[in-house]
Design a protein around this motif. Sequence first.
Motif, short mmCIF file in Angstrom:
data_model
loop_
_atom_site.label_atom_id
_atom_site.label_comp_id
_atom_site.label_asym_id
_atom_site.label_seq_id
_atom_site.Cartn_x
_atom_site.Cartn_y
_atom_site.Cartn_z
N ARG A 1 0.85 -1.40 -0.03
CA ARG A 1 -0.04 0.17 -0.07
C ARG A 1 0.91 1.38 0.00
NH1 ARG A 1 -4.34 0.28 4.57
NH2 ARG A 1 -4.79 2.20 3.52
N TRP A 2 1.88 1.39 0.52
CA TRP A 2 2.78 2.47 0.78
C TRP A 2 3.86 2.43 -0.21
CZ3 TRP A 2 0.92 -0.18 5.27
CH2 TRP A 2 -0.32 0.24 5.70
N GLY A 3 4.01 1.91 -1.08
CA GLY A 3 4.78 2.00 -2.03
C GLY A 3 6.06 1.15 -2.09
N THR A 4 6.23 0.60 -0.72
CA THR A 4 7.27 -0.40 -0.47
C THR A 4 7.02 -1.57 0.29
OG1 THR A 4 9.47 -0.45 0.57
CG2 THR A 4 7.85 0.61 1.61
N PRO A 5 7.39 -2.72 0.00
CA PRO A 5 6.76 -3.82 0.68
C PRO A 5 7.10 -3.86 2.13
CG PRO A 5 8.29 -4.48 -0.94
CD PRO A 5 8.50 -3.17 -0.77
N ALA A 6 5.61 -4.10 3.19
CA ALA A 6 5.80 -3.90 4.32
C ALA A 6 4.97 -4.96 5.22
CB ALA A 6 5.13 -2.47 4.70
N TYR A 7 5.22 -5.18 6.34
CA TYR A 7 4.29 -5.90 7.03
C TYR A 7 3.49 -4.86 8.18
CZ TYR A 7 6.83 -10.35 6.28
OH TYR A 7 7.34 -11.16 5.85
N TRP B 1 0.98 0.24 12.83
CA TRP B 1 2.46 0.45 12.13
C TRP B 1 2.72 -0.35 11.17
CZ3 TRP B 1 1.30 -1.64 16.97
CH2 TRP B 1 1.68 -2.70 17.19
N ALA B 2 3.67 -0.05 10.55
CA ALA B 2 4.35 -1.06 9.27
C ALA B 2 5.65 -0.95 9.33
CB ALA B 2 3.88 -0.48 7.99
N VAL B 3 6.14 -2.16 9.24
CA VAL B 3 7.80 -2.49 9.20
C VAL B 3 8.26 -2.79 7.73
CG1 VAL B 3 9.57 -3.73 10.31
CG2 VAL B 3 7.87 -2.77 11.68
N VAL C 1 -5.73 10.26 14.19
CA VAL C 1 -4.65 11.08 13.36
C VAL C 1 -4.49 10.54 12.08
CG1 VAL C 1 -2.53 12.15 13.28
CG2 VAL C 1 -3.49 11.88 15.69
N ALA C 2 -4.34 9.28 11.77
CA ALA C 2 -4.14 8.97 10.50
C ALA C 2 -4.80 7.52 10.52
CB ALA C 2 -2.62 8.53 10.30
N PRO C 3 -6.12 7.65 10.14
CA PRO C 3 -7.03 6.15 10.00
C PRO C 3 -5.97 5.18 8.93
CG PRO C 3 -8.28 8.05 9.86
CD PRO C 3 -7.03 8.60 9.79
N PHE C 4 -6.16 3.87 9.06
CA PHE C 4 -5.68 3.05 8.10
C PHE C 4 -6.66 2.59 7.10
CE2 PHE C 4 -6.61 0.28 11.96
CZ PHE C 4 -7.33 -0.55 11.29
N ALA D 1 -8.95 -4.18 6.21
CA ALA D 1 -8.93 -2.62 6.14
C ALA D 1 -7.53 -2.21 6.04
CB ALA D 1 -9.90 -1.93 7.04
N LEU D 2 -6.68 -2.86 6.67
CA LEU D 2 -5.20 -2.23 6.89
C LEU D 2 -4.49 -3.00 5.64
CD1 LEU D 2 -3.00 -1.14 8.36
CD2 LEU D 2 -2.83 -3.16 9.82
N THR D 3 -4.83 -4.17 5.22
CA THR D 3 -4.10 -4.71 4.16
C THR D 3 -4.90 -5.47 3.01
OG1 THR D 3 -3.94 -6.82 5.30
CG2 THR D 3 -1.99 -5.45 5.60
N PRO D 4 -5.82 -4.67 2.26
CA PRO D 4 -6.54 -4.97 1.53
C PRO D 4 -5.94 -5.58 0.35
CG PRO D 4 -6.50 -2.50 1.09
CD PRO D 4 -5.83 -2.87 2.39
N ASP D 5 -5.07 -5.17 -0.04
CA ASP D 5 -4.21 -5.85 -1.42
C ASP D 5 -3.51 -7.13 -0.88
OD1 ASP D 5 -2.29 -4.57 0.53
OD2 ASP D 5 -0.86 -4.27 -0.97
N PHE D 6 -3.24 -7.36 0.19
CA PHE D 6 -3.09 -9.00 0.67
C PHE D 6 -4.23 -9.55 0.31
CE2 PHE D 6 -2.32 -12.42 3.73
CZ PHE D 6 -1.36 -12.88 3.14
#
Length: 178
Positions: free
Chosen positions: A46-52, A76-78, A93-96, A167-172
Motif C-alpha cells: 500500500r505505501w509503495g514499499t513492501p511492508a508488514y 504500524w508498518a515495518v 490522527v491517521a486512520p488506516f 481494512a489495513l491490508t486490502p491488497d494482500f
Amino acid sequence: MNTADTSHEHIRTPYEQARKGVVEHALRAAEVPLEHYVSPPLPTLRWGTPAYAVFAAPAVRAPRQPLRVDTPDRWWAVGITRPRLLVYALVPVAPFSDAPPGGPVTVAPSGRPLSAVREDQRLFDALMDRALPSFLAGSPGDPTVRGDLAAALALVLPRECRDWSLALTPDFYAWLER
C-alpha cells in the motif's frame, strides 16, 4: 564430540523472524499498552514499499472469559526488504482505512489446546514463507498455497478481527482471494 540433545532447538522461518521483529519492535514497548491485542503482521504494498502491517487495539482479558477487543487505536508498518519502521500512527490522527472500523468485538474462545494453536502458527509461518515471494512479485502464485494460507490465517487471526485486518491490508486479501 558433542552429545547434547539439540532436538528441542527451534529454527525460525523467515516469516516467523519477521513476525517476532514486528510484534516485539521497540515501538511495542514504548507506545503500545501491554494489554492491547496486536494483530498478526500481514504483507502489503500500500505505501509503495513492501511492508508488514499490524494494528493494535485495547483488549480486556479475564480468566475463563472471552477476549474483548475494542476498536483499533493504532497501527504500524515495518519494511520487509529492510526491516525498519516505516510508519506508526494513532487511528484518530491517521486512520488506516476510509471506513471507520467498527468495534468492540468479543472473540469466542477456540477451545483448541495450546499445542494446536502453536501448530496453527507454525503452519501459517511456513505458508507465508512460501506465498510471500509471489505476493511481492504481483504473481498469483500457487492457488493451493493461497488457499491453504487463507485457511491458516483464519486460524491465527480471530474472525471477529478480520474486517480490521482487511481494512489495513486490502491488497494482500485481494491477492489471497484470487
